[in-house]
Motif scaffolding. Sequence first.
Motif, PDB file in Angstrom:
ATOM      1  N   ALA A 108       0.828  -1.209   0.000  1.00 28.75           N
ATOM      2  CA  ALA A 108       0.000   0.000   0.000  1.00 28.75           C
ATOM      3  C   ALA A 108       0.858   1.252   0.000  1.00 28.75           C
ATOM      4  O   ALA A 108       0.548   2.255  -0.677  1.00 28.75           O
ATOM      5  N   GLU A 109       1.989   1.215   0.740  1.00 32.89           N
ATOM      6  CA  GLU A 109       2.868   2.390   0.797  1.00 32.89           C
ATOM      7  C   GLU A 109       3.527   2.656  -0.557  1.00 32.89           C
ATOM      8  O   GLU A 109       3.654   3.813  -0.981  1.00 32.89           O
ATOM      9  N   ARG A 110       3.930   1.577  -1.231  1.00 35.50           N
ATOM     10  CA  ARG A 110       4.546   1.750  -2.551  1.00 35.50           C
ATOM     11  C   ARG A 110       3.519   2.299  -3.553  1.00 35.50           C
ATOM     12  O   ARG A 110       3.833   3.179  -4.361  1.00 35.50           O
ATOM     13  N   ARG A 111       2.302   1.780  -3.487  1.00 34.55           N
ATOM     14  CA  ARG A 111       1.247   2.287  -4.378  1.00 34.55           C
ATOM     15  C   ARG A 111       0.960   3.747  -4.089  1.00 34.55           C
ATOM     16  O   ARG A 111       0.697   4.539  -4.994  1.00 34.55           O
ATOM     17  N   TRP A 112       1.015   4.127  -2.825  1.00 33.40           N
ATOM     18  CA  TRP A 112       0.776   5.519  -2.415  1.00 33.40           C
ATOM     19  C   TRP A 112       1.808   6.453  -3.049  1.00 33.40           C
ATOM     20  O   TRP A 112       1.462   7.501  -3.601  1.00 33.40           O
ATOM     21  N   ILE A 113       3.063   6.057  -2.986  1.00 34.44           N
ATOM     22  CA  ILE A 113       4.112   6.891  -3.576  1.00 34.44           C
ATOM     23  C   ILE A 113       3.947   6.976  -5.091  1.00 34.44           C
ATOM     24  O   ILE A 113       4.054   8.047  -5.692  1.00 34.44           O
ATOM     25  N   ARG A 114       3.658   5.831  -5.728  1.00 29.26           N
ATOM     26  CA  ARG A 114       3.493   5.849  -7.189  1.00 29.26           C
ATOM     27  C   ARG A 114       2.294   6.691  -7.614  1.00 29.26           C
ATOM     28  O   ARG A 114       2.309   7.322  -8.673  1.00 29.26           O
ATOM     29  N   HIS A 121       0.886   9.349  -5.868  1.00 33.03           N
ATOM     30  CA  HIS A 121       0.958  10.766  -5.503  1.00 33.03           C
ATOM     31  C   HIS A 121       2.305  11.419  -5.785  1.00 33.03           C
ATOM     32  O   HIS A 121       2.380  12.653  -5.858  1.00 33.03           O
ATOM     33  N   PHE A 122       3.361  10.610  -5.919  1.00 31.61           N
ATOM     34  CA  PHE A 122       4.704  11.165  -6.107  1.00 31.61           C
ATOM     35  C   PHE A 122       5.427  10.399  -7.214  1.00 31.61           C
ATOM     36  O   PHE A 122       6.535   9.915  -7.040  1.00 31.61           O
ATOM     37  N   ASN A 123       4.762  10.287  -8.364  1.00 33.19           N
ATOM     38  CA  ASN A 123       5.265   9.371  -9.385  1.00 33.19           C
ATOM     39  C   ASN A 123       6.460   9.891 -10.159  1.00 33.19           C
ATOM     40  O   ASN A 123       6.953   9.216 -11.054  1.00 33.19           O
ATOM     41  N   ASP A 124       6.956  11.095  -9.824  1.00 40.88           N
ATOM     42  CA  ASP A 124       8.203  11.557 -10.455  1.00 40.88           C
ATOM     43  C   ASP A 124       9.418  11.319  -9.578  1.00 40.88           C
ATOM     44  O   ASP A 124      10.545  11.653  -9.958  1.00 40.88           O
ATOM     45  N   ALA A 125       9.205  10.739  -8.380  1.00 43.05           N
ATOM     46  CA  ALA A 125      10.333  10.497  -7.471  1.00 43.05           C
ATOM     47  C   ALA A 125      11.212   9.374  -8.012  1.00 43.05           C
ATOM     48  O   ALA A 125      10.720   8.323  -8.436  1.00 43.05           O
ATOM     49  N   LEU A 126      12.540   9.604  -7.992  1.00 40.93           N
ATOM     50  CA  LEU A 126      13.502   8.612  -8.474  1.00 40.93           C
ATOM     51  C   LEU A 126      13.994   7.692  -7.372  1.00 40.93           C
ATOM     52  O   LEU A 126      14.492   6.598  -7.651  1.00 40.93           O
ATOM     53  N   ALA A 127      13.888   8.138  -6.131  1.00 39.47           N
ATOM     54  CA  ALA A 127      14.429   7.365  -5.017  1.00 39.47           C
ATOM     55  C   ALA A 127      13.608   7.630  -3.770  1.00 39.47           C
ATOM     56  O   ALA A 127      12.917   8.648  -3.655  1.00 39.47           O
ATOM     57  N   VAL A 128      13.698   6.700  -2.825  1.00 41.74           N
ATOM     58  CA  VAL A 128      12.984   6.833  -1.564  1.00 41.74           C
ATOM     59  C   VAL A 128      13.959   6.594  -0.420  1.00 41.74           C
ATOM     60  O   VAL A 128      14.807   5.702  -0.482  1.00 41.74           O
ATOM     61  N   GLU A 129      13.860   7.414   0.624  1.00 41.25           N
ATOM     62  CA  GLU A 129      14.746   7.294   1.784  1.00 41.25           C
ATOM     63  C   GLU A 129      14.073   7.899   2.998  1.00 41.25           C
ATOM     64  O   GLU A 129      12.861   8.171   2.959  1.00 41.25           O
ATOM     65  N   MET A 130      14.846   8.123   4.096  1.00 41.06           N
ATOM     66  CA  MET A 130      14.221   8.409   5.391  1.00 41.06           C
ATOM     67  C   MET A 130      14.697   9.683   6.086  1.00 41.06           C
ATOM     68  O   MET A 130      14.315   9.901   7.236  1.00 41.06           O
ATOM     69  N   GLU A 131      15.532  10.499   5.447  1.00 42.98           N
ATOM     70  CA  GLU A 131      16.064  11.676   6.159  1.00 42.98           C
ATOM     71  C   GLU A 131      15.889  13.007   5.444  1.00 42.98           C
ATOM     72  O   GLU A 131      15.911  14.063   6.085  1.00 42.98           O
ATOM     73  N   ALA A 132      15.753  13.011   4.133  1.00 43.83           N
ATOM     74  CA  ALA A 132      15.874  14.254   3.360  1.00 43.83           C
ATOM     75  C   ALA A 132      14.842  15.300   3.739  1.00 43.83           C
ATOM     76  O   ALA A 132      15.124  16.505   3.706  1.00 43.83           O
ATOM     77  N   ALA A 133      13.627  14.879   4.114  1.00 46.40           N
ATOM     78  CA  ALA A 133      12.592  15.858   4.439  1.00 46.40           C
ATOM     79  C   ALA A 133      12.974  16.684   5.669  1.00 46.40           C
ATOM     80  O   ALA A 133      12.795  17.900   5.704  1.00 46.40           O
ATOM     81  N   GLY A 134      13.527  16.009   6.686  1.00 49.88           N
ATOM     82  CA  GLY A 134      13.945  16.736   7.879  1.00 49.88           C
ATOM     83  C   GLY A 134      15.091  17.688   7.598  1.00 49.88           C
ATOM     84  O   GLY A 134      15.105  18.826   8.076  1.00 49.88           O
ATOM     85  N   VAL A 135      16.058  17.236   6.806  1.00 47.20           N
ATOM     86  CA  VAL A 135      17.211  18.072   6.460  1.00 47.20           C
ATOM     87  C   VAL A 135      16.762  19.272   5.636  1.00 47.20           C
ATOM     88  O   VAL A 135      17.198  20.405   5.865  1.00 47.20           O
ATOM     89  N   ALA A 136      15.874  19.036   4.656  1.00 46.91           N
ATOM     90  CA  ALA A 136      15.402  20.115   3.796  1.00 46.91           C
ATOM     91  C   ALA A 136      14.659  21.175   4.596  1.00 46.91           C
ATOM     92  O   ALA A 136      14.819  22.380   4.358  1.00 46.91           O
ATOM     93  N   GLN A 137      13.844  20.748   5.561  1.00 53.18           N
ATOM     94  CA  GLN A 137      13.123  21.727   6.367  1.00 53.18           C
ATOM     95  C   GLN A 137      14.077  22.516   7.255  1.00 53.18           C
ATOM     96  O   GLN A 137      13.933  23.734   7.418  1.00 53.18           O
ATOM     97  N   ALA A 138      15.083  21.853   7.823  1.00 53.95           N
ATOM     98  CA  ALA A 138      16.074  22.559   8.633  1.00 53.95           C
ATOM     99  C   ALA A 138      16.792  23.619   7.810  1.00 53.95           C
ATOM    100  O   ALA A 138      17.015  24.745   8.264  1.00 53.95           O
ATOM    101  N   GLY A 139      17.150  23.263   6.584  1.00 54.92           N
ATOM    102  CA  GLY A 139      17.790  24.241   5.706  1.00 54.92           C
ATOM    103  C   GLY A 139      16.880  25.396   5.397  1.00 54.92           C
ATOM    104  O   GLY A 139      17.296  26.568   5.404  1.00 54.92           O
TER     105      GLY A 139
END
Length: 378
Positions: free
Chosen positions: A167-173, A175-193
């Motif tokens: 279900a999670e993979r289908r969710w990404i495809r 709503h976010f079907n242009d994403a090339l990769a998936v990971e667990m930290e970038a959102a927090g780092v981007a908001q801090a920046g």
Amino acid sequence: MTDDLVVMLTALNQEYKAVRERLTGTEVLKHSRGTRFEVGTIRGTSCRVALGLTGKGTQPAAVLAERAIQHFSPVALVFVGLAGALWDTPLGDVVVATHVYAYHGATSEDDGLKARPRVWETAHGVSQVAQHVARTGHWARDVPPGTEVHFGAIAAGEVVHNSRSSAERRWIREHFNDALAVEMEAAGVAQAGHLNGAPIAIVRGISDPADGSKTTEADRKWQPTAAANAAAFAVRLAVELIKEQELIAMDDNTTSDDRGTVRNVTTGPVGIQAHTVTGSTVHQNITRRGDGPTDFGTELAALRADVTREHSSGRLDDATYQAARSELDIADEALGATTREGKQKFVLALKRLGGLLGDLAGPAAKIAALIVAAKGLS
């Protein structure tokens, strides 16, 4: 801003080691809250990196990214590490984020889960430099032939993905079907920046296809390769970002407005000050001790003693003291080179040292005199 330093953060020790192997002269710097960074110089350059380990997840990454930005005021912060592929991005290739999706934002309603994503774009200047690094190909000298760099969206959340049909993979495809990769930290780092006004780059090596075929044996092969490839690109990106900042600083030091008035900025003693000088020629000299040629080795040793004395007296904080020592080491190393590049490296180290010690009149004057003398060398 620390004009010659980039912060690099990783989530895992394997990623950390891949970056650290490309640094020399590392020293541990301990934050007052216990976080440890290693500050070193990228091999073959005068560019410095402050390297830190965040652990997994968006929240610790965000907290330590903000801590690093506040502590170092870097040219940029680069998050380096591994990611799972989306849309069959090849294993071992590098993905650089053009923008980051925090894909877990949503609202649950009677007719289903509705996406409420947040997105952060990579700063235009950082993106342009990254594209340049990818085009020139110099970064790829020590990575496997055929390794490519891809630019696109990265999706970040708190789930490790290893399924093509969940279900999670289908969710990404969906709503976010242009994403090339998936990971667990970038959102927090981007908001801090974003909150701290600091340029952020996310550099990921693809270590697995995130489609259910992940195995321990495959991880042993691809995780070290992907981490090393991401580190190779990130380190070269850091060098180019620092060069870009040095050029901007040089442009800012002598600029003119629309009326032709020239503004000169100096960190050394000021010989003349005036509101406006027109139709005149002004000569300003810094007097050196003695009439003979400058003994740069002796002068650097004297500066090193001054720096140690200022630190012991409390007029120089620990971070600035360590940064000043690093610049003196770079200047010492460059002093042995007879090439034009060696001279430029020596002068740039002195300029950065002058920026660090600009509030200390005695050392600042010595540095200014050394820069003048060094520029006069053939």
